[in-house]
Motif scaffolding. Structure first.
Motif, PDB file in Angstrom:
ATOM      1  N   ILE A   9       2.117  -4.791  44.518  1.00 54.08           N
ATOM      2  CA  ILE A   9       1.324  -5.854  43.933  1.00 54.08           C
ATOM      3  C   ILE A   9       0.927  -5.417  42.521  1.00 54.08           C
ATOM      4  CG2 ILE A   9      -0.794  -7.217  44.133  1.00 54.08           C
ATOM      5  CD1 ILE A   9       1.234  -7.712  46.395  1.00 54.08           C
ATOM      6  N   SER A  10       1.004  -6.315  41.558  1.00 50.60           N
ATOM      7  CA  SER A  10       0.587  -5.952  40.201  1.00 50.60           C
ATOM      8  C   SER A  10      -0.880  -5.515  40.226  1.00 50.60           C
ATOM      9  CB  SER A  10       0.756  -7.146  39.258  1.00 50.60           C
ATOM     10  OG  SER A  10       2.111  -7.545  39.194  1.00 50.60           O
ATOM     11  N   PRO A  11      -1.231  -4.462  39.494  1.00 51.73           N
ATOM     12  CA  PRO A  11      -2.582  -3.911  39.573  1.00 51.73           C
ATOM     13  C   PRO A  11      -3.680  -4.974  39.426  1.00 51.73           C
ATOM     14  CG  PRO A  11      -1.198  -2.454  38.302  1.00 51.73           C
ATOM     15  CD  PRO A  11      -0.380  -3.681  38.582  1.00 51.73           C
ATOM     16  N   PHE A  12      -4.550  -5.020  40.422  1.00 53.20           N
ATOM     17  CA  PHE A  12      -5.728  -5.892  40.456  1.00 53.20           C
ATOM     18  C   PHE A  12      -5.394  -7.386  40.459  1.00 53.20           C
ATOM     19  CE2 PHE A  12      -6.886  -1.935  38.264  1.00 53.20           C
ATOM     20  CZ  PHE A  12      -7.842  -1.456  39.153  1.00 53.20           C
ATOM     21  N   ASN A  13      -4.150  -7.729  40.758  1.00 53.40           N
ATOM     22  CA  ASN A  13      -3.745  -9.137  40.724  1.00 53.40           C
ATOM     23  C   ASN A  13      -4.023  -9.772  42.085  1.00 53.40           C
ATOM     24  OD1 ASN A  13      -2.390 -11.635  40.617  1.00 53.40           O
ATOM     25  ND2 ASN A  13      -0.933 -10.836  39.121  1.00 53.40           N
ATOM     26  N   ILE A  14      -5.209 -10.345  42.229  1.00 54.19           N
ATOM     27  CA  ILE A  14      -5.604 -10.891  43.525  1.00 54.19           C
ATOM     28  C   ILE A  14      -4.823 -12.143  43.874  1.00 54.19           C
ATOM     29  CG2 ILE A  14      -7.897  -9.849  43.438  1.00 54.19           C
ATOM     30  CD1 ILE A  14      -9.018 -12.573  42.678  1.00 54.19           C
ATOM     31  N   HIS A  15      -4.357 -12.905  42.885  1.00 53.05           N
ATOM     32  CA  HIS A  15      -3.577 -14.109  43.168  1.00 53.05           C
ATOM     33  C   HIS A  15      -2.208 -13.733  43.750  1.00 53.05           C
ATOM     34  CE1 HIS A  15      -6.551 -15.395  40.207  1.00 53.05           C
ATOM     35  NE2 HIS A  15      -6.465 -16.585  40.767  1.00 53.05           N
ATOM     36  N   GLU A  16      -1.579 -12.742  43.155  1.00 49.89           N
ATOM     37  CA  GLU A  16      -0.294 -12.263  43.661  1.00 49.89           C
ATOM     38  C   GLU A  16      -0.444 -11.712  45.073  1.00 49.89           C
ATOM     39  OE1 GLU A  16       2.332 -10.186  40.819  1.00 49.89           O
ATOM     40  OE2 GLU A  16       2.385  -8.577  42.304  1.00 49.89           O
ATOM     41  N   CYS A  17      -1.507 -10.942  45.287  1.00 48.44           N
ATOM     42  CA  CYS A  17      -1.753 -10.372  46.608  1.00 48.44           C
ATOM     43  C   CYS A  17      -1.980 -11.472  47.634  1.00 48.44           C
ATOM     44  CB  CYS A  17      -2.952  -9.437  46.550  1.00 48.44           C
ATOM     45  SG  CYS A  17      -3.297  -8.605  48.111  1.00 48.44           S
ATOM     46  N   ALA A  18      -2.760 -12.491  47.262  1.00 48.83           N
ATOM     47  CA  ALA A  18      -3.042 -13.592  48.183  1.00 48.83           C
ATOM     48  C   ALA A  18      -1.763 -14.293  48.593  1.00 48.83           C
ATOM     49  CB  ALA A  18      -4.004 -14.582  47.533  1.00 48.83           C
ATOM     50  N   TYR A  19      -0.858 -14.509  47.648  1.00 53.05           N
ATOM     51  CA  TYR A  19       0.414 -15.175  47.939  1.00 53.05           C
ATOM     52  C   TYR A  19       1.261 -14.343  48.905  1.00 53.05           C
ATOM     53  CZ  TYR A  19       5.040 -17.222  47.250  1.00 53.05           C
ATOM     54  OH  TYR A  19       6.275 -17.787  47.460  1.00 53.05           O
ATOM     55  N   VAL A  20       1.357 -13.051  48.641  1.00 54.83           N
ATOM     56  CA  VAL A  20       2.148 -12.172  49.506  1.00 54.83           C
ATOM     57  C   VAL A  20       1.530 -12.100  50.901  1.00 54.83           C
ATOM     58  CG1 VAL A  20       2.833  -9.763  49.877  1.00 54.83           C
ATOM     59  CG2 VAL A  20       3.106 -10.814  47.622  1.00 54.83           C
ATOM     60  N   LEU A  21       0.223 -11.975  50.963  1.00 52.02           N
ATOM     61  CA  LEU A  21      -0.460 -11.850  52.256  1.00 52.02           C
ATOM     62  C   LEU A  21      -0.330 -13.124  53.086  1.00 52.02           C
ATOM     63  CD1 LEU A  21      -2.208  -9.686  53.693  1.00 52.02           C
ATOM     64  CD2 LEU A  21      -4.219 -10.892  52.830  1.00 52.02           C
ATOM     65  N   GLU A  22      -0.550 -14.271  52.443  1.00 55.93           N
ATOM     66  CA  GLU A  22      -0.453 -15.549  53.145  1.00 55.93           C
ATOM     67  C   GLU A  22       0.920 -15.766  53.760  1.00 55.93           C
ATOM     68  OE1 GLU A  22      -0.374 -19.737  54.181  1.00 55.93           O
ATOM     69  OE2 GLU A  22      -1.886 -18.167  54.221  1.00 55.93           O
ATOM     70  N   ASN A  23       1.953 -15.309  53.061  1.00 59.41           N
ATOM     71  CA  ASN A  23       3.317 -15.580  53.511  1.00 59.41           C
ATOM     72  C   ASN A  23       3.929 -14.445  54.315  1.00 59.41           C
ATOM     73  OD1 ASN A  23       3.877 -18.263  52.254  1.00 59.41           O
ATOM     74  ND2 ASN A  23       3.281 -17.140  50.435  1.00 59.41           N
ATOM     75  N   SER A  24       3.124 -13.450  54.668  1.00 63.70           N
ATOM     76  CA  SER A  24       3.639 -12.360  55.492  1.00 63.70           C
ATOM     77  C   SER A  24       2.883 -12.217  56.806  1.00 63.70           C
ATOM     78  CB  SER A  24       3.582 -11.034  54.729  1.00 63.70           C
ATOM     79  OG  SER A  24       2.271 -10.741  54.298  1.00 63.70           O
ATOM     80  N   TYR A  25       1.563 -12.374  56.796  1.00 63.56           N
ATOM     81  CA  TYR A  25       0.772 -12.051  57.989  1.00 63.56           C
ATOM     82  C   TYR A  25       1.175 -12.886  59.186  1.00 63.56           C
ATOM     83  CZ  TYR A  25      -2.216 -16.139  58.622  1.00 63.56           C
ATOM     84  OH  TYR A  25      -2.666 -17.399  58.918  1.00 63.56           O
ATOM     85  N   LYS A  26       1.541 -14.149  58.955  1.00 54.88           N
ATOM     86  CA  LYS A  26       1.819 -15.067  60.072  1.00 54.88           C
ATOM     87  C   LYS A  26       3.079 -14.683  60.846  1.00 54.88           C
ATOM     88  CE  LYS A  26       1.832 -18.195  56.929  1.00 54.88           C
ATOM     89  NZ  LYS A  26       1.861 -19.466  56.141  1.00 54.88           N
ATOM     90  N   ASN A  27       3.875 -13.767  60.292  1.00 58.68           N
ATOM     91  CA  ASN A  27       5.075 -13.305  60.992  1.00 58.68           C
ATOM     92  C   ASN A  27       4.792 -12.127  61.931  1.00 58.68           C
ATOM     93  OD1 ASN A  27       7.148 -15.051  59.699  1.00 58.68           O
ATOM     94  ND2 ASN A  27       6.452 -14.024  57.847  1.00 58.68           N
ATOM     95  N   PHE A  28       3.556 -11.672  61.959  1.00 64.23           N
ATOM     96  CA  PHE A  28       3.155 -10.585  62.854  1.00 64.23           C
ATOM     97  C   PHE A  28       2.468 -11.167  64.091  1.00 64.23           C
ATOM     98  CE2 PHE A  28       3.608  -8.532  58.790  1.00 64.23           C
ATOM     99  CZ  PHE A  28       4.125  -7.282  59.115  1.00 64.23           C
ATOM    100  N   PRO A  29       2.468 -10.423  65.184  1.00 65.58           N
ATOM    101  CA  PRO A  29       1.807 -10.923  66.400  1.00 65.58           C
ATOM    102  C   PRO A  29       0.302 -10.997  66.228  1.00 65.58           C
ATOM    103  CG  PRO A  29       2.547  -8.659  66.705  1.00 65.58           C
ATOM    104  CD  PRO A  29       3.129  -9.118  65.407  1.00 65.58           C
ATOM    105  N   GLU A  30      -0.319 -11.900  66.965  1.00 63.97           N
ATOM    106  CA  GLU A  30      -1.769 -11.985  66.942  1.00 63.97           C
ATOM    107  C   GLU A  30      -2.373 -10.650  67.362  1.00 63.97           C
ATOM    108  OE1 GLU A  30      -3.443 -15.230  69.061  1.00 63.97           O
ATOM    109  OE2 GLU A  30      -2.421 -16.764  67.871  1.00 63.97           O
ATOM    110  N   GLY A  31      -3.504 -10.334  66.794  1.00 65.92           N
ATOM    111  CA  GLY A  31      -4.137  -9.049  67.054  1.00 65.92           C
ATOM    112  C   GLY A  31      -3.779  -7.997  66.024  1.00 65.92           C
ATOM    113  N   SER A  32      -2.830  -8.318  65.126  1.00 68.48           N
ATOM    114  CA  SER A  32      -2.475  -7.368  64.062  1.00 68.48           C
ATOM    115  C   SER A  32      -3.653  -7.188  63.116  1.00 68.48           C
ATOM    116  CB  SER A  32      -1.249  -7.864  63.295  1.00 68.48           C
ATOM    117  OG  SER A  32      -0.101  -7.891  64.123  1.00 68.48           O
ATOM    118  N   ILE A  33      -3.702  -6.011  62.492  1.00 62.43           N
ATOM    119  CA  ILE A  33      -4.808  -5.640  61.614  1.00 62.43           C
ATOM    120  C   ILE A  33      -4.239  -5.422  60.214  1.00 62.43           C
ATOM    121  CG2 ILE A  33      -6.639  -3.959  61.197  1.00 62.43           C
ATOM    122  CD1 ILE A  33      -6.232  -3.234  64.275  1.00 62.43           C
ATOM    123  N   HIS A  34      -4.753  -6.152  59.241  1.00 65.07           N
ATOM    124  CA  HIS A  34      -4.189  -6.129  57.892  1.00 65.07           C
ATOM    125  C   HIS A  34      -5.171  -5.489  56.906  1.00 65.07           C
ATOM    126  CE1 HIS A  34      -1.090  -8.844  59.455  1.00 65.07           C
ATOM    127  NE2 HIS A  34      -2.077  -9.527  60.007  1.00 65.07           N
TER     128      HIS A  34
END
Length: 276
Positions: A40-65
């Protein structure tokens, strides 16, 4: 044992990522750790939010991010832990989680308040890992913090509508490894204002009047190869996250360049859609 994911702006040159994993394994030898991204580009919260939103849902429930971007605690950047959509997130209250919470109401949110916290220069290790290991052992959020209801919104993810609904003014929120340019204009948002009308998408001096559903849609296989559009040509599409993306078909950012370099687009640059 629950999966623990890591999303940071640490890169891989330094010891930070290895230290996180080593500490987790020391606490939980059977832990399952998955790297989402450390670029993630340093301190880029928008970039991080985009990556997180589009990755977490592919993990099983109960995952810890664990989210290690802009994580230093301040009176305006508190550490929080959330349960959303069956997933746990450990993050600073800097807006990163806003893209997820804009669509889904959190089931629980707490401000982290663990005993004798070591708030040094590496809070992701000193605090976030401890909370993640607690949850992975079956612990509850109530033990690590108190209820919290002041989540920050994530600005700039909602485009502006102008000219009585005839124009959408969006912006670049992410540039991927291929140099593809992702805008903040979601397909649902686009369709709500299009209402079947023709349109023109403008990015700097480039104008596009068609949006594809996949990259290879740019190719008309009914034409002879020498007359087809293909590698090196520009297209717009709704990407896998359903945002409008500008791409150069089969581009290589490190050689011929990608849409970002060839169009001269950077993070936060404006992209507009005008309906006719």
């Amino acid at each position: 044992m629950a999966i623990i994911t890591l999303t940071t702006d640490f890169g891989l040159k330094d010891h930070f990522v290895g230290s996180l994993k080593g500490t987790i394994y020391k606490e939980l030898p059977d832990a399952k750790i998955v790297d989402i991204s450390h670029y993630i580009s340093p301190f880029n919260i928008h970039e991080c939010a985009y990556v997180l939103e589009n990755s977490y849902k592919n993990f099983p429930e109960g995952s810890i991010h664990i989210v290690g971007v802009d994580a230093e605690p301040t009176p305006e950047n508190k550490h929080i832990a959330l349960l959303i959509d069956g997933h746990y997130f450990i993050v600073a209250n800097n807006g990163i989680i806003g893209l997820i919470t804009s669509e889904r109401k959190p089931e629980k949110v707490v401000e982290i308040n663990i005993p004798n916290p070591d708030y040094g220069s590496f809070p992701v290790l000193d605090v976030f890992v401890k909370v993640a290991c607690h949850i992975a052992r079956g612990g509850t959020l109530e033990v690590v913090g108190k209820p919290f209801d002041a989540l920050k919104d994530l600005r700039e993810f909602t485009p502006i509508v102008s000219d009585n609904g005839n124009k959408i003014i969006g912006s670049v929120i992410y540039i991927d490894n291929y140099g593809n340019v992702v805008t903040n204009i979601h397909k649902k948002f686009f369709d709500a204002y299009r209402k079947g009308r023709d349109f023109e998408l403008t990015a700097r001096s480039t104008k596009i009047s068609r949006i594809h559903n996949k990259y290879s849609d740019i190719i008309n296989y009914d034409l002879d190869k020498e007359h087809r559009r293909g590698a090196g040509d520009l297209l717009a599409l709704f990407n896998s996250a359903h945002y409008i993306e500008l791409a150069i078909y089969k581009s290589d950012l490190n050689t011929v360049g990608g849409a970002s370099t060839l169009l001269g687009l950077e993070f936060r640059d404006t992209v507009t859609v005008t309906f006719e």
